[in-house]
Design an enzyme around this catalytic site. Sequence first.
Site, PDB file in Angstrom:
ATOM      1  N   LYS A  52       0.848  -1.197   0.000  1.00 62.53           N
ATOM      2  CA  LYS A  52       0.000   0.000   0.000  1.00 62.53           C
ATOM      3  C   LYS A  52       0.881   1.243   0.000  1.00 62.53           C
ATOM      4  O   LYS A  52       1.919   1.279   0.679  1.00 62.53           O
ATOM      5  CB  LYS A  52      -0.897  -0.031   1.244  1.00 62.53           C
ATOM      6  CG  LYS A  52      -1.954   1.068   1.276  1.00 62.53           C
ATOM      7  CD  LYS A  52      -2.866   0.917   2.498  1.00 62.53           C
ATOM      8  CE  LYS A  52      -3.964   1.968   2.531  1.00 62.53           C
ATOM      9  NZ  LYS A  52      -4.849   1.826   3.718  1.00 62.53           N
ATOM     10  N   SER A 127      -9.747   1.802   2.680  1.00 60.88           N
ATOM     11  CA  SER A 127      -8.863   2.502   1.784  1.00 60.88           C
ATOM     12  C   SER A 127      -7.827   1.607   1.096  1.00 60.88           C
ATOM     13  O   SER A 127      -7.258   2.013   0.086  1.00 60.88           O
ATOM     14  CB  SER A 127      -8.148   3.616   2.551  1.00 60.88           C
ATOM     15  OG  SER A 127      -7.318   3.084   3.556  1.00 60.88           O
ATOM     16  N   SER A 151      -9.981  -0.408   6.917  1.00 62.48           N
ATOM     17  CA  SER A 151      -9.373  -0.303   5.585  1.00 62.48           C
ATOM     18  C   SER A 151      -8.665  -1.532   5.058  1.00 62.48           C
ATOM     19  O   SER A 151      -8.301  -1.563   3.885  1.00 62.48           O
ATOM     20  CB  SER A 151      -8.401   0.872   5.544  1.00 62.48           C
ATOM     21  OG  SER A 151      -9.120   2.049   5.331  1.00 62.48           O
TER      22      SER A 151
END
Length: 445
Positions: A52, A127, A151
């Site tokens: 990420k 996210s 997330s």
Amino acid sequence: ESAYERIRDIDDSVQAFLTLDEEGAMAQARALDDQVDQSGKQPLFGIPAGIKDNIMTEGMKTTCASQLLDNFNPVYDATVMKRLREQNTVTVGKLNMDEFAMGSSNENSGYYVTRNPWNTDYVPGGSSGGSAAAVAAGEVPFALGSDTGGSIREPAAYCGVVGLKPTYGRVSRYGLVAFASSLDQIGPITRTVEDNAYVLQEIAGHDERDSTSVDVSVPDYLSALEGNINGLRIAVPKEYLGEGVDAGVKDRIQEAIRTLEGMGATCEEVSLPNSRYAVAAYYLLASSEASANLARFDGIRYGVRKDGDDLLDVYKKTRSEGFGNEVKRRIMLGTFALSSGYYDAYYKKAQKVRTLIREDYNQVLHSFDVILGPTAPTTAFKIGEQNEDPLTMYLNDILTIPVNLSGNPALSIPCGFSNGLPVGLQLIGKPFEERILYRVGHAYE
Ligand code: GLN
């Protein structure tokens, strides 16, 4: 080679990656071809990984999907990256996300929207949407995400993969760009529970560079995957199957309960009465912490700098043009909540609610081994469908947020489909007992 081949085939439509480093990764992989894992202690040796884009990777752009960090190249690795590199894992690239991890759909990325590989008209969740989509699309066997209010788990559920939010303090946050420091945790997103255990094994553990990482020894996660859940006590909170949860999602969860009962577990209804305050408390606390954490992005110390007449003007232009709307909304909410005269009414009250939520979990987990429910009230929604009203978007995390407030670990695993889209099953455990989540998850999958 196969990871990049798959990415070339499919990433134009999924758009999971923000940055790819094919040259660097292939050079590293080729060098590994001539070595073998002599020690036999590197189960992740040579495995391609996606990371990420809010986790610092030395020499590889780390943008948090924000235009403000469009040119930011970290000079050091996050602790999790250091540990993966010690394992000779190969970093394929950096994954898309909601800007600074604020969002539940990836639509807040400052670049483009990642799409759900099961149906590209739908969001992958957020996210960590890039991380979940990349694993679901078969681009990488595992990815790292971060979870502040859901997330990792919510995108894992929407994309039909496995995602773990470890206990707060289990995995070092050093080198994770802070959103809400008291809630953030890094965790693995994988295709199976077993893969998840392999990754957690390597990234978990105390780190003197993160004072909130806890000095508790790391158990053997793999040995938890024994397949036997006979006699296990599972709590099902009635609030998790109440109003607002889709009928199709409820059906899948009920079926999962029957499956687990068939394997010898007992399931019983319980109540977590304070969970209904979790979203309200979270948006006060997370925004307050974010407003402080994001003050460092001023155009001077990191990232893109906009020209201005004087220093204040540089700050204003950098932040006005660099941050997207959701990030600005959070900074304003947090600044307001922390301003003098309001602190007791909002921040302090939210902290008290947080304690009540933690006590709810402690009480239930005193007499049960795990808590079970859906990960999200619905399956993935269509791109654009929830863009009008931020409050609608915030409710997607109603079942994941309480666990960040309490600090407990939680695992999302796939549990069938509703209307052609994956449903996620969430398992919540006692602090530092990720093993039992893996045990139940592995027995079920
Ligand atoms: N969707 C939640 C938010 O927007 C959670 C995000 C996260 O876990 N990073 O804050």
